[in-house]
Write an enzyme that holds these catalytic residues in place. Sequence first.
Site, PDB file in Angstrom:
ATOM      1  N   ASP A 129      -3.157  -3.260  -5.132  1.00 41.26           N
ATOM      2  CA  ASP A 129      -2.461  -3.550  -5.192  1.00 41.26           C
ATOM      3  C   ASP A 129      -1.259  -4.160  -6.052  1.00 41.26           C
ATOM      4  OD1 ASP A 129      -3.045  -4.175  -1.854  1.00 41.26           O
ATOM      5  OD2 ASP A 129      -4.355  -5.714  -2.558  1.00 41.26           O
ATOM      6  N   HIS A 186      -9.357  -1.095  -5.121  1.00 42.35           N
ATOM      7  CA  HIS A 186      -8.252  -1.654  -4.602  1.00 42.35           C
ATOM      8  C   HIS A 186      -7.377  -2.871  -5.104  1.00 42.35           C
ATOM      9  CE1 HIS A 186      -6.054  -2.536  -0.467  1.00 42.35           C
ATOM     10  NE2 HIS A 186      -6.055  -3.579  -0.600  1.00 42.35           N
ATOM     11  N   HIS A 244      -1.393 -11.110  -5.292  1.00 45.10           N
ATOM     12  CA  HIS A 244       0.365 -10.537  -5.523  1.00 45.10           C
ATOM     13  C   HIS A 244       1.057 -11.244  -5.878  1.00 45.10           C
ATOM     14  CE1 HIS A 244      -0.549  -7.320  -2.493  1.00 45.10           C
ATOM     15  NE2 HIS A 244      -1.025  -7.937  -1.459  1.00 45.10           N
ATOM     16  N   HIS A 273       0.727  -1.110  -0.065  1.00 41.58           N
ATOM     17  CA  HIS A 273      -0.004  -0.600  -0.013  1.00 41.58           C
ATOM     18  C   HIS A 273       1.051   1.113   0.064  1.00 41.58           C
ATOM     19  CE1 HIS A 273      -3.932  -1.976   1.706  1.00 41.58           C
ATOM     20  NE2 HIS A 273      -3.246  -2.993   0.772  1.00 41.58           N
TER      21      HIS A 273
END
Length: 278
Positions: A244, A240, A266, A83
Amino acid sequence: MFSWPTNYDYCYTLAGTITREGIGLHSGDSTRVTISPYEKEGYYVSFKDKPNDIFKLTQDLIGSTMLCTAVKLGRRNLYTIEHLLSSMAGCGLSYIHIEVDGREIPLLDGSAIQWVKEFEEVGIKKAPKPDNFFRAINKSIILNKKSSVIAATPSEKTTIISTISFPYKAISDQTFVIDLNPKSFVEMIAPARTFGFKDQFQELSELGLIKGGSLENALVCDGDGWVNPPLRFDNEPIRHKILDLIGDLALVGLPKAQILVYKGSHSLNALLASSLKH
């Protein structure tokens, strides 16, 4: 009134130093972070108890990508960096030093907007154009992990098209498209908070994760609705996911590319970053 640039023609660094303290998502520990301008391009990290050991963050240092992005710095790991990295890369910031007192970056409210507000408070100043802030690509890249896919095709700007699909009615299928620049990042992506699922809480807790998770720093979905509304955007979860992605690409430079991602994670983002690095 602070005004963010509408393109990445210039690179910036901070005009002053900021300090924030907060809880780490997974450790539950209180962490203090001081962020300052630095004379070298990139993002550099040191720990408060060893100020002379300074590490430049690179893709090669990425370790775990389980529910967050962690880097291995010497004999230590630093967790949940995405973040903060997203806030800096999205805003066009480089030449940054980060001093950490702890082992995890504070989650704050689960988005990037509080970091952005700190940047606005101290101001930004032009820095030399770094070699690796943008990553030009000359061919298309397509990668997948099971049913998740990410692709990057050459472009003159950075455009992200992202889609998610969850079996929860509150989220379901969402797609968002953004032509990325500091202004669009701050307005459309930075406020979007991390999210989780009520029915997975017990499992994650047993794995020693999300010790610092709360209704103040994450959206919690319980299937048909949200435990802690209101949402900041109707499609806050997909925004969001883009936040990321930007953070996970920050260490290799934002690609001048049209990026399409389906069911991003991720680990999938890290695959693309590693491909861009070569």
